[in-house]
Design an enzyme around this catalytic site. Structure first.
Site, mmCIF file in Angstrom:
data_model
loop_
_atom_site.group_PDB
_atom_site.id
_atom_site.type_symbol
_atom_site.label_atom_id
_atom_site.label_comp_id
_atom_site.label_asym_id
_atom_site.label_seq_id
_atom_site.Cartn_x
_atom_site.Cartn_y
_atom_site.Cartn_z
ATOM 1 C CB THR A 25 -29.894 -3.765 66.047
ATOM 2 O OG1 THR A 25 -29.795 -2.492 65.401
ATOM 3 C CG2 THR A 25 -30.765 -3.643 67.280
ATOM 4 C CE1 TYR A 68 -26.321 -0.775 58.300
ATOM 5 C CE2 TYR A 68 -24.848 -2.380 59.294
ATOM 6 C CZ TYR A 68 -25.608 -1.236 59.390
ATOM 7 O OH TYR A 68 -25.677 -0.545 60.582
ATOM 8 C CE LYS A 127 -29.826 -0.835 58.686
ATOM 9 N NZ LYS A 127 -29.412 -1.658 59.854
ATOM 10 C CB VAL A 139 -33.490 -1.827 58.127
ATOM 11 C CG1 VAL A 139 -33.032 -2.841 59.181
ATOM 12 C CG2 VAL A 139 -33.608 -2.500 56.759
#
Length: 296
Positions: A57, A145, A173, A215
């Protein structure tokens, strides 16, 4: 999280609660620090539990280590030490990853967030050896991730269990859709390991199955709402939680109608958190060329 007497009980870990995947405002091809300061101040007022800087992001793939350090120092100067700071690193080799990390100011952060290089595919041994090699060179907490739709790689339960045995890996995540994964793997991992949802629309089902938090992209603009959602989960107010999650999902569907972070930046721009949006092909191509020349 655990179900005890029909109540959802939290398991505290290093990284838990509401962690915002912060976007990075850009103006004239540079980080717009004034807009970024407004964003971080909003997160502080919302009492957010943590922040991921320079993740997907935050367009971290297109930021130089020195620019990430700007984000780190700005954030550390605003939030308290109780707010966890995680920094994203997305590279394609062990050498690049370690070189990138060595240029990051680790003193003011709590963890790194590392992606799995796409070209490994679903080869468990290669993925394990990759992170073992990094752990042998970097003694610092790591959040894995996992984003199957973006990286075209998923991890099976056995591999996740294996990776959690690496001391430096403290969290995952999970931006996949398998919200029952936490329930399956909790018996196989260290109780201090953090399992975090990576999709806003699946926050509650992930938590119901054992996740420690999320998250979140939407918490960029709605930190107080997410903290309210989290607190009601802790208080077992299931009706309020479902109602809030349904309302948030309507916003989620709108902002993710196009690629992230276009939607959240547009919405932030409308709310005057950021005055500039430069997430377009021209900016990406220019930044990629700049990074290819100046770093890789």
């Amino acid at each position: 999280w655990l179900w005890v007497n029909n109540k959802l009980m939290i398991t505290k870990t290093l990284l838990d609660g509401i962690i915002t995947a912060a976007y990075t405002p850009i103006k004239n091809d540079l980080i717009d620090l004034k807009s970024f300061e407004r964003l971080i101040t909003l997160q502080k007022k919302g009492k957010i539990n943590g922040l991921v800087l320079a993740g997907t992001t935050g367009e971290g793939k297109y930021l130089l280590p020195e620019e990430k350090n700007e984000l780190i120092s700005t954030t550390a100067g605003i939030v308290s030490r109780e707010t966890k700071i995680i920094v994203g690193i997305e590279t394609s080799s062990i050498k690049e990853t370690v070189e990138h990390i060595n240029r990051i100011n680790l003193l003011n952060i709590d963890s790194l967030m590392l992606s799995i290089p796409k070209f490994f595919g679903n080869n468990n041994d290669k993925i394990t050896n990759y992170f073992l090699s990094i752990a042998g060179l970097i003694d610092f907490p790591i959040m894995l991730y996992l984003n199957p739709s973006r990286h075209n790689i998923d991890l099976d339960d056995e591999l996740i269990s294996r990776l959690t045995q690496i001391k430096q890996i403290v969290a995952l995540k999970d931006a996949g859709t398998d919200y029952k994964r936490p329930f399956r793997i909790i018996p196989r991992i260290n109780k201090d390991f953090s399992l975090l949802a990576g999709n806003d629309n699946l926050f509650f089902p992930f938590v119901e199955n054992g996740a420690n938090g999320i998250v979140s992209v939407l918490s960029n603009i709605l930190p107080k709402t997410y903290i309210k959602l989290y607190e009601n989960m802790l208080d077992n107010n299931k009706e309020i939680v479902i109602n809030l999650q349904q309302k948030l999902n309507k916003i989620y569907d709108k902002i993710f109608a196009r690629s992230n972070p276009l939607g959240i930046k547009y919405l932030a721009n409308c709310l005057v958190l950021s005055f500039c949006i430069h997430y377009d092909g021209w900016w990406i191509q220019k930044r990629y060329k700049k990074i290819s020349t100046n770093y890789w």
